[in-house]
Design a protein around this motif. Structure first.
Motif, short mmCIF file in Angstrom:
data_model
loop_
_atom_site.label_atom_id
_atom_site.label_comp_id
_atom_site.label_asym_id
_atom_site.label_seq_id
_atom_site.Cartn_x
_atom_site.Cartn_y
_atom_site.Cartn_z
N ARG A 110 0.87 -1.17 0.00
CA ARG A 110 0.00 0.00 0.00
C ARG A 110 0.90 1.22 0.00
NH1 ARG A 110 -3.92 -1.87 4.76
NH2 ARG A 110 -2.60 -0.42 5.90
N LEU A 111 0.57 2.20 -0.82
CA LEU A 111 1.32 3.46 -0.84
C LEU A 111 0.50 4.52 -0.15
CD1 LEU A 111 2.84 3.38 -4.44
CD2 LEU A 111 3.94 2.76 -2.28
N HIS A 112 1.12 5.23 0.76
CA HIS A 112 0.43 6.23 1.58
C HIS A 112 1.00 7.61 1.27
CE1 HIS A 112 -1.79 7.60 5.17
NE2 HIS A 112 -0.73 8.35 5.44
N CYS A 113 0.13 8.58 1.06
CA CYS A 113 0.60 9.95 0.78
C CYS A 113 1.32 10.50 2.01
CB CYS A 113 -0.57 10.85 0.42
SG CYS A 113 -0.06 12.56 0.09
N PRO A 114 2.56 10.97 1.86
CA PRO A 114 3.34 11.40 3.01
C PRO A 114 3.17 12.87 3.40
CG PRO A 114 4.72 11.46 1.07
CD PRO A 114 3.36 10.99 0.61
N LEU A 115 2.36 13.64 2.64
CA LEU A 115 2.35 15.09 2.82
C LEU A 115 1.94 15.50 4.23
CD1 LEU A 115 0.96 16.39 -0.60
CD2 LEU A 115 3.33 16.23 0.19
N GLN A 116 0.82 14.98 4.73
CA GLN A 116 0.38 15.36 6.07
C GLN A 116 1.34 14.86 7.14
OE1 GLN A 116 -1.67 18.12 5.72
NE2 GLN A 116 -2.24 17.33 7.73
N LEU A 117 1.86 13.65 6.95
CA LEU A 117 2.85 13.11 7.89
C LEU A 117 4.08 14.01 7.96
CD1 LEU A 117 2.92 9.27 7.10
CD2 LEU A 117 1.76 10.42 8.98
N SER A 118 4.45 14.56 6.81
CA SER A 118 5.64 15.41 6.76
C SER A 118 5.45 16.71 7.51
CB SER A 118 6.01 15.71 5.30
OG SER A 118 6.35 14.52 4.62
N VAL A 119 4.24 17.25 7.47
CA VAL A 119 3.98 18.55 8.08
C VAL A 119 3.65 18.43 9.57
CG1 VAL A 119 2.43 20.54 8.04
CG2 VAL A 119 3.22 19.55 5.90
N ASP A 120 2.92 17.39 9.94
CA ASP A 120 2.41 17.25 11.30
C ASP A 120 3.23 16.21 12.07
OD1 ASP A 120 0.98 16.71 13.63
OD2 ASP A 120 -0.97 16.94 12.67
N TYR A 121 4.12 16.68 12.93
CA TYR A 121 5.02 15.75 13.63
C TYR A 121 4.29 14.87 14.63
CZ TYR A 121 5.12 20.07 16.46
OH TYR A 121 4.78 21.21 17.14
N TRP A 122 3.15 15.30 15.15
CA TRP A 122 2.37 14.44 16.04
C TRP A 122 1.67 13.35 15.24
CZ3 TRP A 122 4.05 14.60 20.63
CH2 TRP A 122 4.43 15.81 21.24
N LEU A 123 1.20 13.67 14.06
CA LEU A 123 0.60 12.66 13.18
C LEU A 123 1.65 11.63 12.76
CD1 LEU A 123 -2.05 11.90 11.71
CD2 LEU A 123 -1.24 13.26 9.77
N TYR A 124 2.85 12.10 12.50
CA TYR A 124 3.98 11.22 12.17
C TYR A 124 4.22 10.22 13.29
CZ TYR A 124 8.97 10.12 11.20
OH TYR A 124 10.18 9.49 10.97
N ARG A 125 4.23 10.72 14.53
CA ARG A 125 4.42 9.83 15.67
C ARG A 125 3.29 8.82 15.77
NH1 ARG A 125 3.93 11.23 22.05
NH2 ARG A 125 1.78 11.52 21.31
N ASP A 126 2.05 9.28 15.59
CA ASP A 126 0.90 8.38 15.68
C ASP A 126 0.93 7.32 14.59
OD1 ASP A 126 0.02 9.76 17.88
OD2 ASP A 126 -1.48 10.93 16.80
N TYR A 127 1.41 7.69 13.41
CA TYR A 127 1.52 6.73 12.31
C TYR A 127 2.44 5.57 12.70
CZ TYR A 127 2.42 4.99 7.55
OH TYR A 127 2.54 4.20 6.43
N ILE A 128 3.56 5.91 13.30
CA ILE A 128 4.51 4.89 13.75
C ILE A 128 3.89 4.04 14.85
CG2 ILE A 128 6.68 4.59 15.03
CD1 ILE A 128 7.84 6.86 13.31
N ARG A 129 3.24 4.67 15.82
CA ARG A 129 2.69 3.93 16.95
C ARG A 129 1.49 3.06 16.56
NH1 ARG A 129 2.57 7.41 22.41
NH2 ARG A 129 0.77 8.41 21.41
N ARG A 130 0.80 3.40 15.46
CA ARG A 130 -0.32 2.59 14.99
C ARG A 130 0.12 1.42 14.12
NH1 ARG A 130 -2.70 7.59 13.62
NH2 ARG A 130 -2.42 7.05 11.42
N SER A 131 1.40 1.38 13.77
CA SER A 131 1.91 0.35 12.87
C SER A 131 2.15 -0.97 13.61
CB SER A 131 3.23 0.82 12.24
OG SER A 131 3.05 2.01 11.50
N LYS A 132 2.18 -2.03 12.85
CA LYS A 132 2.55 -3.34 13.41
C LYS A 132 4.04 -3.39 13.67
CE LYS A 132 2.19 -8.28 12.27
NZ LYS A 132 1.67 -9.25 11.26
#
Length: 390
Positions: free
Chosen positions: A269-291
Protein backbone atom coordinates in the motif's frame (compact mmCIF):
# COMPACT_ATOMS: atom_id res chain seq x y z
CA UNK A 1 26.51 15.85 36.25
CA UNK A 2 27.43 19.52 36.45
CA UNK A 3 24.93 21.80 34.69
CA UNK A 4 26.32 23.04 31.37
CA UNK A 5 25.16 25.61 28.84
CA UNK A 6 24.71 23.75 25.58
CA UNK A 7 23.71 25.02 22.13
CA UNK A 8 22.09 22.64 19.64
CA UNK A 9 22.45 23.80 16.04
CA UNK A 10 20.43 22.20 13.27
CA UNK A 11 17.91 22.71 10.49
CA UNK A 12 14.43 21.73 11.70
CA UNK A 13 13.14 25.27 11.07
CA UNK A 14 14.54 25.58 7.57
CA UNK A 15 13.62 21.96 6.70
CA UNK A 16 10.46 21.47 8.81
CA UNK A 17 9.79 17.83 7.95
CA UNK A 18 8.42 15.68 10.77
CA UNK A 19 11.28 13.18 10.81
CA UNK A 20 13.83 16.01 10.89
CA UNK A 21 11.93 17.77 13.68
CA UNK A 22 11.92 14.66 15.89
CA UNK A 23 15.59 14.07 15.18
CA UNK A 24 16.38 17.48 16.72
CA UNK A 25 13.80 17.40 19.52
CA UNK A 26 15.41 14.29 20.97
CA UNK A 27 18.68 16.20 21.43
CA UNK A 28 16.98 19.16 23.08
CA UNK A 29 14.78 17.17 25.46
CA UNK A 30 17.50 14.64 26.22
CA UNK A 31 19.97 17.38 27.19
CA UNK A 32 17.30 19.10 29.29
CA UNK A 33 16.70 15.85 31.17
CA UNK A 34 20.40 15.63 31.91
CA UNK A 35 19.92 18.94 33.71
CA UNK A 36 21.62 21.24 31.21
CA UNK A 37 20.71 24.77 30.10
CA UNK A 38 19.84 24.08 26.46
CA UNK A 39 19.43 26.48 23.52
CA UNK A 40 18.43 25.80 19.91
CA UNK A 41 19.91 28.02 17.17
CA UNK A 42 19.66 28.03 13.38
CA UNK A 43 22.16 30.41 11.86
CA UNK A 44 22.51 29.56 8.21
CA UNK A 45 22.83 31.08 4.76
CA UNK A 46 20.55 28.35 3.40
CA UNK A 47 17.11 29.46 2.29
CA UNK A 48 14.28 27.84 4.30
CA UNK A 49 11.63 25.50 2.90
CA UNK A 50 7.91 25.97 3.50
CA UNK A 51 6.13 22.55 3.39
CA UNK A 52 2.70 24.15 2.97
CA UNK A 53 3.58 26.17 -0.14
CA UNK A 54 6.37 23.80 -1.31
CA UNK A 55 8.58 26.84 -1.84
CA UNK A 56 12.17 27.66 -0.95
CA UNK A 57 12.52 31.39 -0.42
CA UNK A 58 14.04 34.05 1.82
CA UNK A 59 10.81 34.23 3.85
CA UNK A 60 11.19 32.67 7.30
CA UNK A 61 7.75 33.24 8.85
CA UNK A 62 6.92 29.53 8.75
CA UNK A 63 10.23 28.59 10.38
CA UNK A 64 9.76 31.21 13.09
CA UNK A 65 6.20 30.08 13.85
CA UNK A 66 7.24 26.43 14.00
CA UNK A 67 10.22 27.03 16.30
CA UNK A 68 8.09 29.15 18.62
CA UNK A 69 5.47 26.38 18.80
CA UNK A 70 8.08 23.70 19.43
CA UNK A 71 9.72 25.81 22.13
CA UNK A 72 6.42 25.95 24.01
CA UNK A 73 5.68 22.24 23.59
CA UNK A 74 9.16 21.04 24.53
CA UNK A 75 10.21 23.60 27.14
CA UNK A 76 12.88 25.67 25.40
CA UNK A 77 10.84 28.89 25.26
CA UNK A 78 13.08 32.00 25.14
CA UNK A 79 15.94 29.61 24.38
CA UNK A 80 15.84 29.59 20.59
CA UNK A 81 16.80 31.73 17.62
CA UNK A 82 16.59 31.73 13.84
CA UNK A 83 19.18 33.93 12.14
CA UNK A 84 18.76 34.59 8.42
CA UNK A 85 22.42 34.80 7.36
CA UNK A 86 21.29 35.01 3.77
CA UNK A 87 19.81 38.51 4.28
CA UNK A 88 21.56 41.83 4.86
CA UNK A 89 22.16 42.63 8.55
CA UNK A 90 21.36 39.00 9.48
CA UNK A 91 17.85 39.51 10.92
CA UNK A 92 16.78 37.16 13.72
CA UNK A 93 13.64 35.93 15.45
CA UNK A 94 13.66 34.52 18.93
CA UNK A 95 16.91 35.67 20.50
CA UNK A 96 18.69 38.77 19.13
CA UNK A 97 22.02 38.47 17.32
CA UNK A 98 23.84 39.94 20.33
CA UNK A 99 22.60 37.08 22.52
CA UNK A 100 23.49 34.51 19.86
CA UNK A 101 27.06 35.81 19.77
CA UNK A 102 27.24 35.66 23.54
CA UNK A 103 26.09 32.04 23.51
CA UNK A 104 28.79 31.16 20.99
CA UNK A 105 31.37 32.68 23.34
CA UNK A 106 30.05 31.17 26.56
CA UNK A 107 28.56 27.78 25.64
CA UNK A 108 30.25 24.72 27.15
CA UNK A 109 29.37 22.80 23.99
CA UNK A 110 27.82 23.49 20.59
CA UNK A 111 26.36 20.42 18.86
CA UNK A 112 26.44 20.62 15.07
CA UNK A 113 23.62 18.18 14.30
CA UNK A 114 24.01 16.29 11.00
CA UNK A 115 27.02 18.52 10.29
CA UNK A 116 24.52 20.95 8.75
CA UNK A 117 25.88 24.16 10.27
CA UNK A 118 28.29 26.11 8.11
CA UNK A 119 30.83 28.33 9.86
CA UNK A 120 30.66 32.11 10.08
CA UNK A 121 32.86 34.63 11.86
CA UNK A 122 30.55 34.77 14.90
CA UNK A 123 30.49 31.01 15.40
CA UNK A 124 34.22 30.55 14.85
CA UNK A 125 34.90 32.20 18.20
CA UNK A 126 34.05 28.85 19.83
CA UNK A 127 36.48 25.95 20.22
CA UNK A 128 33.81 23.64 21.63
CA UNK A 129 31.87 22.68 18.49
CA UNK A 130 31.00 18.97 18.23
CA UNK A 131 30.28 17.45 14.83
CA UNK A 132 27.46 14.87 14.87
CA UNK A 133 27.22 13.03 11.56
CA UNK A 134 24.07 11.08 10.68
CA UNK A 135 25.05 10.09 7.11
CA UNK A 136 28.39 8.23 7.19
CA UNK A 137 30.40 7.54 4.06
CA UNK A 138 30.39 10.71 1.99
CA UNK A 139 32.65 12.84 4.18
CA UNK A 140 35.10 9.97 4.73
CA UNK A 141 35.36 9.44 0.98
CA UNK A 142 35.93 13.17 0.46
CA UNK A 143 38.76 13.05 3.00
CA UNK A 144 40.31 10.08 1.16
CA UNK A 145 40.03 12.04 -2.10
CA UNK A 146 41.79 15.00 -0.48
CA UNK A 147 38.91 17.51 -0.65
CA UNK A 148 40.52 20.39 1.21
CA UNK A 149 37.29 22.22 2.13
CA UNK A 150 35.94 19.09 3.85
CA UNK A 151 39.19 18.42 5.67
CA UNK A 152 39.44 22.01 6.94
CA UNK A 153 35.80 22.08 7.99
CA UNK A 154 35.99 18.86 9.99
CA UNK A 155 39.27 19.81 11.65
CA UNK A 156 37.63 22.92 13.05
CA UNK A 157 35.51 20.78 15.38
CA UNK A 158 36.55 19.74 18.87
CA UNK A 159 35.33 16.15 18.31
CA UNK A 160 33.77 14.14 15.50
CA UNK A 161 30.84 11.80 16.17
CA UNK A 162 29.19 9.56 13.58
CA UNK A 163 26.27 7.15 13.20
CA UNK A 164 28.73 5.01 11.21
CA UNK A 165 29.61 2.86 14.18
CA UNK A 166 32.01 0.70 12.14
CA UNK A 167 34.18 3.55 10.87
CA UNK A 168 37.84 2.76 11.50
CA UNK A 169 37.14 -0.98 11.77
CA UNK A 170 38.27 -3.64 9.29
CA UNK A 171 34.82 -3.98 7.73
CA UNK A 172 34.76 -0.28 6.70
CA UNK A 173 37.01 0.05 3.63
CA UNK A 174 37.60 3.83 3.56
CA UNK A 175 40.82 4.99 5.28
CA UNK A 176 40.25 7.47 8.13
CA UNK A 177 43.56 9.35 7.56
CA UNK A 178 44.03 10.07 11.25
CA UNK A 179 40.55 11.48 11.86
CA UNK A 180 39.19 10.14 15.14
CA UNK A 181 35.58 9.17 14.46
CA UNK A 182 33.65 8.45 17.65
CA UNK A 183 30.70 6.08 17.29
CA UNK A 184 27.29 7.33 18.37
CA UNK A 185 23.66 6.86 17.37
CA UNK A 186 20.39 8.76 17.29
CA UNK A 187 19.25 9.71 20.80
CA UNK A 188 15.56 8.95 21.40
CA UNK A 189 13.47 10.12 24.35
CA UNK A 190 11.76 6.76 24.54
CA UNK A 191 8.83 7.79 26.74
CA UNK A 192 7.68 10.21 24.02
CA UNK A 193 7.01 7.15 21.83
CA UNK A 194 5.82 4.60 24.37
CA UNK A 195 2.30 3.28 23.92
CA UNK A 196 0.51 0.51 25.79
CA UNK A 197 -1.91 0.02 22.93
CA UNK A 198 -1.55 -3.25 21.04
CA UNK A 199 -1.68 -2.65 17.26
CA UNK A 200 -5.11 -3.48 15.80
CA UNK A 201 -5.48 -6.62 13.71
CA UNK A 202 -5.55 -4.40 10.63
CA UNK A 203 -2.10 -2.92 11.39
CA UNK A 204 0.70 -3.58 8.89
CA UNK A 205 4.45 -3.11 8.59
CA UNK A 206 5.06 0.48 7.47
CA UNK A 207 7.84 2.93 6.78
CA UNK A 208 8.34 6.53 5.69
CA UNK A 209 10.81 7.49 2.96
CA UNK A 210 11.74 10.17 0.47
CA UNK A 211 11.59 8.34 -2.84
CA UNK A 212 14.03 10.36 -4.96
CA UNK A 213 17.05 12.36 -3.85
CA UNK A 214 18.04 13.32 -7.41
CA UNK A 215 21.55 11.96 -6.93
CA UNK A 216 22.57 14.94 -4.80
CA UNK A 217 24.68 12.88 -2.38
CA UNK A 218 25.76 10.09 -4.70
CA UNK A 219 29.53 9.77 -4.67
CA UNK A 220 32.16 7.87 -6.66
CA UNK A 221 35.10 6.19 -4.98
CA UNK A 222 37.81 3.96 -6.43
CA UNK A 223 35.84 3.17 -9.57
CA UNK A 224 32.47 2.55 -7.93
CA UNK A 225 29.45 4.79 -7.49
CA UNK A 226 27.70 4.78 -4.11
CA UNK A 227 24.07 5.89 -4.10
CA UNK A 228 22.27 7.86 -1.38
CA UNK A 229 18.66 7.21 -2.41
CA UNK A 230 16.73 4.24 -0.98
CA UNK A 231 14.57 3.81 -4.09
CA UNK A 232 16.81 1.24 -5.77
CA UNK A 233 16.88 -0.92 -2.63
CA UNK A 234 13.09 -0.83 -2.26
CA UNK A 235 12.77 -1.97 -5.88
CA UNK A 236 15.24 -4.81 -5.27
CA UNK A 237 12.95 -6.20 -2.58
CA UNK A 238 9.61 -5.13 -4.05
CA UNK A 239 8.23 -8.69 -3.93
CA UNK A 240 8.77 -8.99 -0.15
CA UNK A 241 5.10 -8.53 0.87
CA UNK A 242 3.84 -11.00 -1.72
CA UNK A 243 6.47 -13.61 -0.79
CA UNK A 244 5.89 -13.22 2.96
CA UNK A 245 2.09 -13.10 2.80
CA UNK A 246 2.02 -9.71 4.54
CA UNK A 247 0.83 -6.28 3.44
CA UNK A 248 3.55 -3.63 3.65
CA UNK A 249 2.81 0.10 3.51
CA UNK A 250 5.20 2.82 2.41
CA UNK A 251 4.54 6.53 2.98
CA UNK A 252 6.48 8.04 0.11
CA UNK A 253 6.21 10.33 -2.89
CA UNK A 254 6.46 8.12 -5.97
CA UNK A 255 5.25 10.07 -9.00
CA UNK A 256 5.68 7.46 -11.74
CA UNK A 257 2.38 5.60 -12.30
CA UNK A 258 4.08 2.42 -13.57
CA UNK A 259 6.24 2.20 -10.46
CA UNK A 260 3.18 2.70 -8.23
CA UNK A 261 1.37 -0.08 -10.07
CA UNK A 262 4.33 -2.41 -9.64
CA UNK A 263 4.28 -1.84 -5.89
CA UNK A 264 0.54 -2.48 -5.76
CA UNK A 265 0.86 -5.77 -7.67
CA UNK A 266 3.38 -6.98 -5.10
CA UNK A 267 1.26 -6.39 -2.01
CA UNK A 268 2.23 -2.87 -1.05
CA UNK A 269 0.00 0.00 0.00
CA UNK A 270 1.32 3.46 -0.84
CA UNK A 271 0.43 6.23 1.58
CA UNK A 272 0.60 9.95 0.78
CA UNK A 273 3.34 11.40 3.01
CA UNK A 274 2.35 15.09 2.82
CA UNK A 275 0.38 15.36 6.07
CA UNK A 276 2.85 13.11 7.89
CA UNK A 277 5.64 15.41 6.76
CA UNK A 278 3.98 18.55 8.08
CA UNK A 279 2.41 17.25 11.30
CA UNK A 280 5.02 15.75 13.63
CA UNK A 281 2.37 14.44 16.04
CA UNK A 282 0.60 12.66 13.18
CA UNK A 283 3.98 11.22 12.17
CA UNK A 284 4.42 9.83 15.67
CA UNK A 285 0.90 8.38 15.68
CA UNK A 286 1.52 6.73 12.31
CA UNK A 287 4.51 4.89 13.75
CA UNK A 288 2.69 3.93 16.95
CA UNK A 289 -0.32 2.59 14.99
CA UNK A 290 1.91 0.35 12.87
CA UNK A 291 2.55 -3.34 13.41
CA UNK A 292 6.25 -2.69 12.91
CA UNK A 293 8.64 -1.31 10.33
CA UNK A 294 9.98 -2.86 7.18
CA UNK A 295 12.61 -0.71 5.49
CA UNK A 296 15.76 -0.74 3.44
CA UNK A 297 18.99 1.20 3.85
CA UNK A 298 20.90 3.41 1.45
CA UNK A 299 23.41 1.81 -0.91
CA UNK A 300 26.24 3.83 0.66
CA UNK A 301 25.54 2.48 4.13
CA UNK A 302 25.16 -1.11 2.92
CA UNK A 303 28.19 -1.61 0.67
CA UNK A 304 30.52 0.39 2.91
CA UNK A 305 29.34 -1.63 5.95
CA UNK A 306 29.11 1.56 7.98
CA UNK A 307 27.07 0.18 10.89
CA UNK A 308 24.54 2.99 10.39
CA UNK A 309 21.04 2.66 11.85
CA UNK A 310 17.95 4.73 11.07
CA UNK A 311 16.80 7.43 13.51
CA UNK A 312 13.22 6.68 12.43
CA UNK A 313 13.67 2.94 13.04
CA UNK A 314 14.88 3.77 16.55
CA UNK A 315 11.53 5.52 17.09
CA UNK A 316 9.66 2.40 15.96
CA UNK A 317 11.65 0.41 18.53
CA UNK A 318 10.83 2.95 21.25
CA UNK A 319 7.13 2.54 20.42
CA UNK A 320 7.49 -1.21 20.92
CA UNK A 321 7.19 -1.88 17.20
CA UNK A 322 9.56 -4.55 15.81
CA UNK A 323 11.83 -3.53 12.95
CA UNK A 324 12.97 -5.49 9.90
CA UNK A 325 15.76 -3.49 8.26
CA UNK A 326 18.49 -4.08 5.69
CA UNK A 327 21.87 -4.99 7.14
CA UNK A 328 24.56 -2.29 7.21
CA UNK A 329 26.82 -4.00 9.74
CA UNK A 330 24.90 -2.64 12.74
CA UNK A 331 24.23 -6.13 14.12
CA UNK A 332 27.84 -6.44 15.24
CA UNK A 333 26.89 -3.75 17.79
CA UNK A 334 23.27 -4.57 18.71
CA UNK A 335 20.08 -6.22 17.46
CA UNK A 336 19.76 -9.04 14.98
CA UNK A 337 17.61 -11.20 17.25
CA UNK A 338 14.34 -10.40 18.99
CA UNK A 339 12.68 -7.07 18.19
CA UNK A 340 15.20 -6.00 15.56
CA UNK A 341 15.94 -8.30 12.63
CA UNK A 342 18.20 -7.58 9.67
CA UNK A 343 18.17 -8.97 6.15
CA UNK A 344 20.36 -9.19 3.07
CA UNK A 345 18.09 -11.39 0.95
CA UNK A 346 14.42 -11.84 0.14
CA UNK A 347 14.34 -15.17 1.96
CA UNK A 348 15.59 -13.47 5.13
CA UNK A 349 12.72 -10.97 4.95
CA UNK A 350 10.19 -13.82 4.68
CA UNK A 351 11.81 -15.55 7.66
CA UNK A 352 11.88 -12.35 9.72
CA UNK A 353 8.14 -11.80 9.18
CA UNK A 354 7.46 -15.40 10.20
CA UNK A 355 9.58 -15.08 13.37
CA UNK A 356 7.86 -11.86 14.49
CA UNK A 357 4.36 -13.21 13.76
CA UNK A 358 5.10 -16.35 15.78
CA UNK A 359 5.40 -14.32 19.01
CA UNK A 360 4.55 -10.67 18.37
CA UNK A 361 4.33 -9.71 22.05
CA UNK A 362 7.84 -11.01 22.69
CA UNK A 363 9.26 -9.00 19.79
CA UNK A 364 7.32 -5.90 20.81
CA UNK A 365 8.81 -6.07 24.32
CA UNK A 366 12.25 -6.73 22.89
CA UNK A 367 11.98 -3.73 20.56
CA UNK A 368 11.18 -1.44 23.47
CA UNK A 369 14.03 -2.90 25.54
CA UNK A 370 16.51 -2.33 22.70
CA UNK A 371 15.45 1.31 22.43
CA UNK A 372 15.95 1.87 26.15
CA UNK A 373 19.31 0.11 26.22
CA UNK A 374 20.93 1.51 23.08
CA UNK A 375 19.08 4.69 22.04
CA UNK A 376 17.82 6.32 25.24
CA UNK A 377 18.64 10.02 24.82
CA UNK A 378 20.16 10.59 28.25
CA UNK A 379 22.60 7.68 27.76
CA UNK A 380 23.60 8.62 24.22
CA UNK A 381 24.03 12.34 24.97
CA UNK A 382 25.93 11.83 28.23
CA UNK A 383 28.33 9.60 26.33
CA UNK A 384 28.85 12.29 23.66
CA UNK A 385 29.59 14.99 26.23
CA UNK A 386 31.84 12.75 28.32
CA UNK A 387 33.96 11.64 25.37
CA UNK A 388 34.25 15.21 24.10
CA UNK A 389 35.55 16.27 27.51
CA UNK A 390 32.63 18.59 28.19
Amino acid sequence: MKRKRIVVMGFMGSCPIAGVIWQHIHYLVGLQRLGHDVYYIEDSARLPYNPETFEVSNEFDYAAHLLDRLSREFQFRNHWAFCARYLPKNPTVGLPLKKIRQLYRDADAILNICGAQEFNDDLLISDRILYVESDPGVEQIKIDKGVRSTINYLRRHRALFTFGENLGKKTFPVPTHGFNWLATRQPVVTDLWKTDRVPPRSAVFTSVANWSTSGLKDISWRGDKYLWSKSREFLRFISAPKKSGETFELATNIEDANTCAKFSRNGWRLHCPLQLSVDYWLYRDYIRRSKGEFTVAKDQYIRLRTGWFSDRSACYLAAGRPVIIQETGFTRNYGGKAGLLSFQSLDEIVEAVKIINADYRKHSRAARALAREFFEAKKVLKSILDRAGI
